[in-house]
Design a protein around this motif. Structure first.
Motif, mmCIF file in Angstrom:
data_model
loop_
_atom_site.group_PDB
_atom_site.id
_atom_site.type_symbol
_atom_site.label_atom_id
_atom_site.label_comp_id
_atom_site.label_asym_id
_atom_site.label_seq_id
_atom_site.Cartn_x
_atom_site.Cartn_y
_atom_site.Cartn_z
ATOM 1 N N SER A 191 0.842 -1.196 0.000
ATOM 2 C CA SER A 191 0.000 0.000 0.000
ATOM 3 C C SER A 191 0.877 1.247 0.000
ATOM 4 O O SER A 191 2.035 1.224 0.443
ATOM 5 C CB SER A 191 -0.911 0.009 1.224
ATOM 6 O OG SER A 191 -0.149 0.220 2.406
ATOM 7 N N GLN A 192 0.320 2.330 -0.493
ATOM 8 C CA GLN A 192 1.031 3.606 -0.488
ATOM 9 C C GLN A 192 1.415 3.978 0.944
ATOM 10 O O GLN A 192 2.516 4.456 1.195
ATOM 11 C CB GLN A 192 0.156 4.684 -1.110
ATOM 12 C CG GLN A 192 0.800 6.056 -1.111
ATOM 13 C CD GLN A 192 -0.053 7.083 -1.819
ATOM 14 O OE1 GLN A 192 -0.466 6.859 -2.949
ATOM 15 N NE2 GLN A 192 -0.295 8.199 -1.167
ATOM 16 N N LYS A 240 5.464 5.066 5.089
ATOM 17 C CA LYS A 240 5.998 4.800 6.437
ATOM 18 C C LYS A 240 7.456 4.365 6.364
ATOM 19 O O LYS A 240 8.303 4.835 7.128
ATOM 20 C CB LYS A 240 5.181 3.700 7.131
ATOM 21 C CG LYS A 240 3.934 4.160 7.782
ATOM 22 C CD LYS A 240 3.288 2.971 8.508
ATOM 23 C CE LYS A 240 1.922 3.321 9.007
ATOM 24 N NZ LYS A 240 1.240 2.160 9.612
ATOM 25 N N GLU A 241 7.756 3.442 5.449
ATOM 26 C CA GLU A 241 9.131 2.934 5.318
ATOM 27 C C GLU A 241 10.078 4.032 4.838
ATOM 28 O O GLU A 241 11.195 4.162 5.335
ATOM 29 C CB GLU A 241 9.159 1.743 4.362
ATOM 30 C CG GLU A 241 10.513 1.094 4.198
ATOM 31 C CD GLU A 241 11.015 0.382 5.442
ATOM 32 O OE1 GLU A 241 12.249 0.199 5.547
ATOM 33 O OE2 GLU A 241 10.199 0.014 6.311
ATOM 34 N N LYS A 251 6.197 11.111 8.971
ATOM 35 C CA LYS A 251 5.317 10.496 7.976
ATOM 36 C C LYS A 251 4.502 11.571 7.250
ATOM 37 O O LYS A 251 4.285 11.477 6.037
ATOM 38 C CB LYS A 251 4.391 9.481 8.653
ATOM 39 C CG LYS A 251 3.516 8.759 7.676
ATOM 40 C CD LYS A 251 2.606 7.763 8.372
ATOM 41 C CE LYS A 251 1.591 7.266 7.361
ATOM 42 N NZ LYS A 251 0.365 6.841 7.966
ATOM 43 N N GLY A 252 4.065 12.605 7.960
ATOM 44 C CA GLY A 252 3.281 13.682 7.348
ATOM 45 C C GLY A 252 4.067 14.426 6.281
ATOM 46 O O GLY A 252 3.547 14.729 5.206
ATOM 47 N N ILE A 253 5.323 14.731 6.583
ATOM 48 C CA ILE A 253 6.180 15.414 5.607
ATOM 49 C C ILE A 253 6.426 14.497 4.411
ATOM 50 O O ILE A 253 6.367 14.932 3.262
ATOM 51 C CB ILE A 253 7.512 15.863 6.249
ATOM 52 C CG1 ILE A 253 7.239 16.998 7.245
ATOM 53 C CG2 ILE A 253 8.522 16.285 5.201
ATOM 54 C CD1 ILE A 253 8.438 17.395 8.074
ATOM 55 N N MET A 254 6.691 13.213 4.687
ATOM 56 C CA MET A 254 6.924 12.261 3.589
ATOM 57 C C MET A 254 5.677 12.148 2.729
ATOM 58 O O MET A 254 5.777 12.108 1.498
ATOM 59 C CB MET A 254 7.317 10.882 4.143
ATOM 60 C CG MET A 254 7.673 9.880 3.066
ATOM 61 S SD MET A 254 9.023 10.392 1.960
ATOM 62 C CE MET A 254 10.389 10.428 3.092
#
Length: 173
Positions: free
Chosen positions: A34-35, A40-41, A50-53
């Protein structure tokens, strides 16, 4: 890590081997990631939240889509490039050219040399299944070398070498 491949015995319906059972190789596909799992990875590996990614992922996707649809070949980090292409019928005269000649629109991916080299060096695990689905053999390479018993004197490093009969190993007939 090794690529997992299955060789399934199947009845050939077309081609030079029609009516005969042949082992057809295909990659064993894992589940789709999943996206969210990818983000996350990537966040974990890069040390950003995670928000910035997620914001970077979304922005990169929009930029790639916009530039590719404008006709650019767009770099995909560590992978290669992608661009849009098409297939169309040809015509003899310029006044016959029209959009209706386009038969399909495609996405063309060109892998980076480093990615192709890594794939060529990756070991392969082959599980062979007969027509009833019973596993009958396992083959594991220890490197990217591909064994070809019909051409033992050649170094076949991941390419498809035609056999004496003209068939290309691993391709469905």
């Amino acid at each position: 890590m090794a690529l997992k491949v299955k060789a399934q015995e199947k009845l050939q319906k077309i081609g030079t081997h029609a009516g005969k059972y042949r082992y057809i190789m295909m990659p064993e596909l894992y589940t789709s990631l999943s996206q969210d799992k990818v983000i996350k990875e990537a966040a974990l590996r890069s040390g950003v939240s995670k928000g910035i990614m997620q914001a970077c992922w979304d922005a990169a996707g929009e930029v790639i889509k916009a530039w590719a649809t404008e006709g650019h070949s767009v770099a995909l980090p560590g992978l290669g490039t992608m661009r849009f292409g098409l297939r169309a019928k040809s015509v003899e005269k310029v006044d016959e050219v029209k959009a209706g000649l386009i038969t399909s629109r495609r996405i063309i991916f060109t892998p980076a040399v480093e990615l192709k080299d890594e794939l060529a060096a990756t070991a392969v695990q082959i599980s062979c299944y007969d027509r009833d689905g019973k596993e009958v053999k396992r083959v594991t390479s220890t490197s990217g070398e591909v064994e070809d018993p019909e051409n033992e004197n050649q170094n076949n490093n991941g390419g498809s070498t035609p056999t004496p009969s003209g068939d290309v190993p691993g391709e469905g007939d």
